[in-house]
Structure formats: C-alpha cells, structure tokens
Design a protein around this motif. Structure first.
Motif, PDB file in Angstrom:
ATOM      1  N   GLU A 176      47.297  41.561  31.241  1.00 44.94           N
ATOM      2  CA  GLU A 176      46.146  40.709  32.270  1.00 44.94           C
ATOM      3  C   GLU A 176      45.429  41.953  32.947  1.00 44.94           C
ATOM      4  N   THR A 177      45.869  43.000  33.211  1.00 47.75           N
ATOM      5  CA  THR A 177      45.047  44.230  33.895  1.00 47.75           C
ATOM      6  C   THR A 177      44.202  44.679  32.997  1.00 47.75           C
ATOM      7  N   SER A 202      40.920  42.231  31.915  1.00 47.47           N
ATOM      8  CA  SER A 202      40.040  41.719  32.993  1.00 47.47           C
ATOM      9  C   SER A 202      39.365  42.959  33.898  1.00 47.47           C
ATOM     10  N   CYS A 203      39.770  44.030  33.493  1.00 43.56           N
ATOM     11  CA  CYS A 203      39.268  45.344  34.570  1.00 43.56           C
ATOM     12  C   CYS A 203      37.905  45.855  33.793  1.00 43.56           C
ATOM     13  N   ARG A 223      40.422  45.486  38.824  1.00 38.88           N
ATOM     14  CA  ARG A 223      39.437  44.884  38.415  1.00 38.88           C
ATOM     15  C   ARG A 223      38.399  45.290  39.500  1.00 38.88           C
ATOM     16  N   ALA A 240      46.336  43.763  38.689  1.00 37.52           N
ATOM     17  CA  ALA A 240      45.035  43.409  37.938  1.00 37.52           C
ATOM     18  C   ALA A 240      44.006  43.205  38.694  1.00 37.52           C
TER      19      ALA A 240
END
Length: 282
Positions: A135-136, A139-140, A108, A104
């Motif tokens: 999550e990756t 958030s990226c 990001r 992640a």
C-alpha cells in the motif's frame, strides 16, 4: 559510468528515511545518511512508532501533514542526535520528524516533497508485510529503496540488476535508478518484454531501455533467462543470486479493488524474500 554521484543531474535532492530505531540507529537511518552524503542531498529522518507500523491507510487519520508539523515539538533529544549523526557523516542539511499515523499516509505526504524513500522491509513483519509496504509503495509516487532485514551493507551498489518487462512501472523504476546506475560498475538488464505484431502500430513510441541507458552514458549488459517469458519474482531473485547482484531494480506492480491496493505476484515475492536491497517504483 564513472560519473561523480554528487554531480549527477539525476541525483535525488531530497531523501527521506523511515527510521525504526534511534539507539542504535536503524539501517534506514544510516543508509539514508550515506546516500545523502554521496549525492549531496537534503535528508529527512522520520520515526514511525511500532504501534503504527501495522495499521493500513484506512485506519489512519487523514491529517498527516498536521501531525508531522505538530511532531516537531515532541522531541526527546532524537532530533539533535539525528542532526549530529548527519553532520558527522558529511550531511549538513538534515531534519527530523515523528509521525502519529501509519506508514502509507505518512510516506504519501512526505513523498510530495522528497525524491527517494528508504525503508526497512522488517519494519512490518508477518502476513502484514506485503499489504502494508505494498500500500505504501503503490500510493507514495516516489521510488523506494527497501532494505532486507539486518542490512549493514554499503550503499555503493556495484552490480545492479534491472528487471524490465515493457510496463510503465518497470520503466519508471529504471528511470528512478539512474543515480545508482551511474555509480555502478556493472549494469545488467533482463528484458522480459514480448511484442505482438499489433504492438508495433497504433501505439505511443516504444521505450528502448538499452538505447535510453546508452544515451545516459551507462553501459548495460543484456541478459536473458529461460522459462516462461514473464519475469516471476522467484526467477528474478534466483538470477540476482546467480549474477551476484547487490541491487535489484523493478517496478512495483499492483491493482486496485474497493479501497484497497493489491500487489502483483512478482512484486510480492521479491518484497518478501529478497536478500539484497530493492529499488521499486509504481
């Protein structure tokens, strides 16, 4: 449709592939090379060590950029091999990096100067898959092309299914898919939006996906599905099989709780079970 992908104004200029194997090259590497050749894009291959793939962002050090820069000096021939692979495939501008942190925060950081990420779903296995890749993606801030396990297919996706439900996430995903849609032979749109009377007043202008695609010279076929009006992940995958789609475009839905990002049910199901590539964006 029928636009030369290399001439498309929507083509990603910078593509990053999260590589899990260098001998042989993993699907993200070969797919990233193929897409960069198709679009005339710059390509970055970033190797993520197996020991780092199941770590959450909270477990990683925050100095990702420094780690990526430092990693350029740690080379055992992979950089030259990756650049050689790219050049032999018609991609003259390719770079190589190795990260020392988890997926992640790595993506990001890389997402700050890339337009598309290519990932392998099975880079994370078991119960951690949805949490780490979720999550990756959440958030990226860039679209992610997620390949199913053992992917060896062509990148010239000819039959693309779009799942659109009126949300900002699905609209962003549709917009990000333009270079894929311009090269496709068939584009099918499932419109899961349901309007209430109050939706028609006092809100920003509505986005009409069919009008938007027609403005970009993309012929689209509307398609409806039965059952509940919401687009469940299971129903979407069933329709993808029924329609012989080779790419599914959908928003990556999620919400936050304390220091954690949680995927919505449809996103989680598609991520865990899709047998075709997914193009997702939060």
């Amino acid at each position: 449709m029928g636009i030369d992908p290399a001439l498309s104004p929507h083509r990603p200029n910078d593509v990053v592939a999260l590589v899990t194997s260098t001998d042989p090259w993993s699907p993200a590497a070969t797919t990233g090379v193929a897409l960069a050749r198709q679009w005339g894009s710059r390509l970055t291959g970033c190797y993520v060590d197996p020991s780092l793939r199941t770590l959450s962002g909270a477990d990683a050090e925050p100095t990702v950029l420094g780690l990526l820069i430092q990693a350029w000096d740690e080379d055992h021939g992979e950089r030259a091999a990756f650049e050689s692979l790219a050049r032999a495939s018609g991609v003259p501008d390719a770079a190589w990096a190795v990260t020392h942190t988890s997926v992640a925060p790595t993506l990001r950081q890389l997402g700050a100067w890339h337009d598309l990420a290519v990932l392998e779903r099975d880079m994370v296995e078991g119960h951690a898959l949805a949490d780490i890749l979720g999550e990756t993606m959440l958030s990226c801030r860039i679209p992610c092309l997620i390949l199913p396990p053992g992917w060896k297919g062509e990148v010239a996706f000819k039959r693309v299914l779009i799942a659109w439900n009126g949300s900002i996430e699905s609209t962003r995903a549709l917009h990000a898919a333009l270079p894929f849609l311009e090269a496709a032979k068939d584009v099918i749109l499932i419109d899961g939006e349901r309007l209430n009377p109050e939706d028609l007043t006092g809100h920003p202008p509505r986005f009409d996906p069919i009008t938007y695609l027609m403005r970009h010279r993309i012929a689209v076929k509307p398609h409806s599905i039965g059952g509940p009006h919401h687009l469940s992940g299971e129903k979407l995958l069933q329709e993808a099989v029924h329609l012989h789609a080779d790419l599914l475009v959908m928003g990556a839905y999620g919400h936050s709780r304390t220091r954690e990002r949680i995927l919505g049910g449809a996103t989680r199901h598609a991520l865990q079970h899709a047998k075709i590539p997914l193009l997702m964006q939060h």
